[in-house]
Design an enzyme around this catalytic site. Structure first.
Site, PDB file in Angstrom:
ATOM      1  N   GLY A  50       0.834  -1.202   0.000  1.00 29.52           N
ATOM      2  CA  GLY A  50       0.000   0.000   0.000  1.00 29.52           C
ATOM      3  C   GLY A  50       0.869   1.252   0.000  1.00 29.52           C
ATOM      4  O   GLY A  50       2.102   1.190   0.104  1.00 29.52           O
ATOM      5  N   PHE A  51       0.215   2.385  -0.112  1.00 26.71           N
ATOM      6  CA  PHE A  51       0.918   3.669  -0.220  1.00 26.71           C
ATOM      7  C   PHE A  51       1.821   3.929   0.989  1.00 26.71           C
ATOM      8  O   PHE A  51       3.040   4.090   0.857  1.00 26.71           O
ATOM      9  CB  PHE A  51      -0.154   4.774  -0.388  1.00 26.71           C
ATOM     10  CG  PHE A  51       0.314   6.171  -0.183  1.00 26.71           C
ATOM     11  CD1 PHE A  51       1.500   6.627  -0.748  1.00 26.71           C
ATOM     12  CD2 PHE A  51      -0.453   7.065   0.570  1.00 26.71           C
ATOM     13  CE1 PHE A  51       1.919   7.946  -0.560  1.00 26.71           C
ATOM     14  CE2 PHE A  51      -0.038   8.368   0.760  1.00 26.71           C
ATOM     15  CZ  PHE A  51       1.145   8.812   0.204  1.00 26.71           C
ATOM     16  N   ILE A  52       1.245   3.933   2.183  1.00 24.35           N
ATOM     17  CA  ILE A  52       2.048   4.255   3.375  1.00 24.35           C
ATOM     18  C   ILE A  52       2.991   3.094   3.705  1.00 24.35           C
ATOM     19  O   ILE A  52       4.157   3.301   4.044  1.00 24.35           O
ATOM     20  CB  ILE A  52       1.125   4.603   4.573  1.00 24.35           C
ATOM     21  CG1 ILE A  52       0.275   5.836   4.235  1.00 24.35           C
ATOM     22  CG2 ILE A  52       1.941   4.854   5.839  1.00 24.35           C
ATOM     23  CD1 ILE A  52      -0.795   6.188   5.281  1.00 24.35           C
ATOM     24  N   LYS A  97     -12.882   1.519  11.664  1.00 15.52           N
ATOM     25  CA  LYS A  97     -11.558   1.825  12.218  1.00 15.52           C
ATOM     26  C   LYS A  97     -11.653   2.073  13.725  1.00 15.52           C
ATOM     27  O   LYS A  97     -10.789   1.677  14.497  1.00 15.52           O
ATOM     28  CB  LYS A  97     -10.945   3.036  11.515  1.00 15.52           C
ATOM     29  CG  LYS A  97     -10.552   2.805  10.079  1.00 15.52           C
ATOM     30  CD  LYS A  97      -9.527   1.698   9.906  1.00 15.52           C
ATOM     31  CE  LYS A  97      -8.146   2.214   9.699  1.00 15.52           C
ATOM     32  NZ  LYS A  97      -7.194   1.127   9.321  1.00 15.52           N
ATOM     33  N   TYR A 104     -16.568   3.516   7.055  1.00 10.75           N
ATOM     34  CA  TYR A 104     -15.106   3.330   7.130  1.00 10.75           C
ATOM     35  C   TYR A 104     -14.612   3.729   8.527  1.00 10.75           C
ATOM     36  O   TYR A 104     -13.926   2.962   9.206  1.00 10.75           O
ATOM     37  CB  TYR A 104     -14.431   4.178   6.050  1.00 10.75           C
ATOM     38  CG  TYR A 104     -12.955   4.411   6.273  1.00 10.75           C
ATOM     39  CD1 TYR A 104     -12.055   3.340   6.358  1.00 10.75           C
ATOM     40  CD2 TYR A 104     -12.427   5.705   6.391  1.00 10.75           C
ATOM     41  CE1 TYR A 104     -10.701   3.550   6.560  1.00 10.75           C
ATOM     42  CE2 TYR A 104     -11.077   5.922   6.590  1.00 10.75           C
ATOM     43  CZ  TYR A 104     -10.213   4.848   6.678  1.00 10.75           C
ATOM     44  OH  TYR A 104      -8.877   5.063   6.881  1.00 10.75           O
TER      45      TYR A 104
END
Ligand SMILES: NC(=O)c1ccc[n+]([C@@H]2O[C@H](COP(=O)([O-])OP(=O)(O)OC[C@H]3O[C@@H](n4cnc5c(N)ncnc54)[C@H](O)[C@@H]3O)[C@@H](O)[C@H]2O)c1
Length: 328
Positions: free
Chosen positions: A10-12, A155, A151
């Site tokens: 993923g991005f991070i 979380k 979402y």
């Protein structure tokens, strides 16, 4: 150190693994390569990481508890950093079940696997969205009872789950609430990517609420700096405003602590691309907050660090990467 990173493609996760490899750590990466956005970008990130002999990639879904438990046991990581998740506010109206599967079931499976094989420090990504309808700036000690999107609700549920495991099984845990992270190798579902692509293709960009939106943008290298500084800072039970009296646990905003107008963000993209955006004005989207701003005192107190990268510099780095990667 041996570090297990979920969401490594993923991005991070990609940026974090790259930084940890540069610091000489052994990294075991897990990613299910979900098709929420182009898996080719995820594969390209893993391919870049695999140029290091100290990186292992495992294509496993968090929902596969047998494979996940085996990997956790085989790895015996000193530190586990859990970034894999179904992200995105808008998509949680289209496909809510994928958020239950990846975020709630997936995080549960990881917590269970760690119960049998604990880490010195477990760090887990959460989001500014958990603050929902709260007043700004969002501080870790604030109650987080009013999420605006599914979402965010999933979380927030994972935060509560992690706290109970930290208490019951004495697993030191840090919950990291990220605020609109952006930069090179960024996510195709996020505004910077969509706007840059549309502007370079001469297509209009969708602007919600007349652009009357503000975000606490965090440049990805700053986000990674915050995470890396936290790795050795294992939490203990405490009455600190971001800790827990009952568990080795903390929650921390990772953010710039600056409010940036969406209009200024778009102006930075226009400057970096050298083009003017065509605008398609749309009403405010449900689930999206009008503004986000973090209190960053706890981050500064703990790590001595506050993000510094300006939006102009960060956006330019993204546009340069985009042009090079997509030959645009
Ligand atoms: N980027 C942001 O601005 C931002 C802001 C707040 C919170 N976060 C959180 O940070 C974390 C990383 O976000 P990102 O921007 O890198 O997102 P991303 O979508 O680029 O990365 C998540 C990775 O997790 C993998 N994944 C998803 N579900 C999985 C599953 N069930 N099993 C295995 N792998 C799975 C995906 O394939 C993806 O590569 C996420 O937990 C996200 O919720 C990100």
């Amino acid at each position: 150190m041996r570090i297990l990173v979920t969401g490594s493609a993923g991005f991070i996760g990609f940026h974090l693994c790259r930084r940890l490899l540069a610091e000489g750590h052994e990294i075991v990466g897990l990613d299910g390569m979900t098709n929420y956005y182009d898996p080719a970008l995820k594969r390209a990130r893993h391919a870049a990481l695999l140029t290091s002999n100290h990186f292992q990639a495992h294509e496993i879904m968090l929902e596969d508890d047998v494979a996940l438990t085996r990997l956790v046991q085989d790895t015996r990581a000193d530190i586990v950093i859990h970034l894999a998740a179904q992200a995105g506010v808008r998509y949680s109206m289209e496909a809510p079940r994928s958020y239950v599967d990846s975020n709630i079931i997936g995080t549960f499976n990881l917590l269970e696997a760690l119960r049998a094989c604990p880490a010195q420090h477990f760090l887990m990504a959460s989001t500014s969205s958990v603050y929902g309808a709260n007043a700004m700036p969002f501080a870790e000690k604030d109650r987080t009872d009013h999420q605006l999107s599914f979402y965010a609700a999933t979380k927030r549920a994972t935060e509560a789950m992690a706290h109970s495991y930290a208490h019951m099984w004495n697993q030191p845990t840090s919950v990291l609430r990220f605020f609109t992270v952006y930069g090179p190798w960024g996510r195709p579902d996020m505004a910077l990517f969509k706007f840059t692509r549309a502007i370079l293709e001469g297509k209009p960009i969708d602007i919600y609420n007349n652009g009357q939106m503000q975000r606490d943008f965090t440049y990805v290298d700053d986000c990674i700096e915050g995470i890396v500084r936290l790795l050795p800072l294992t939490p203990t039970a405490s009455n600190d405003s971001n800790g827990s009296p009952a568990a080795p646990w903390r929650v921390l905003n990772i953010a710039g602590g600056r409010l940036v107008e969406l209009k200024a963000y778009i102006a930075a993209i226009e400057k970096a691309t050298g083009r003017t955006a065509l605008r398609n004005e749309l009403p405010m989207q449900p689930g999206e907050p009008q503004a986000t701003l973090a209190a960053t005192d706890e981050l500064e107190k703990l790590t001595g660090f506050l993000p510094q990268t300006s939006v102009e510099d960060g956006v330019r780095a993204f546009v340069d990467w985009y042009r090079d990667f997509y030959k645009a």
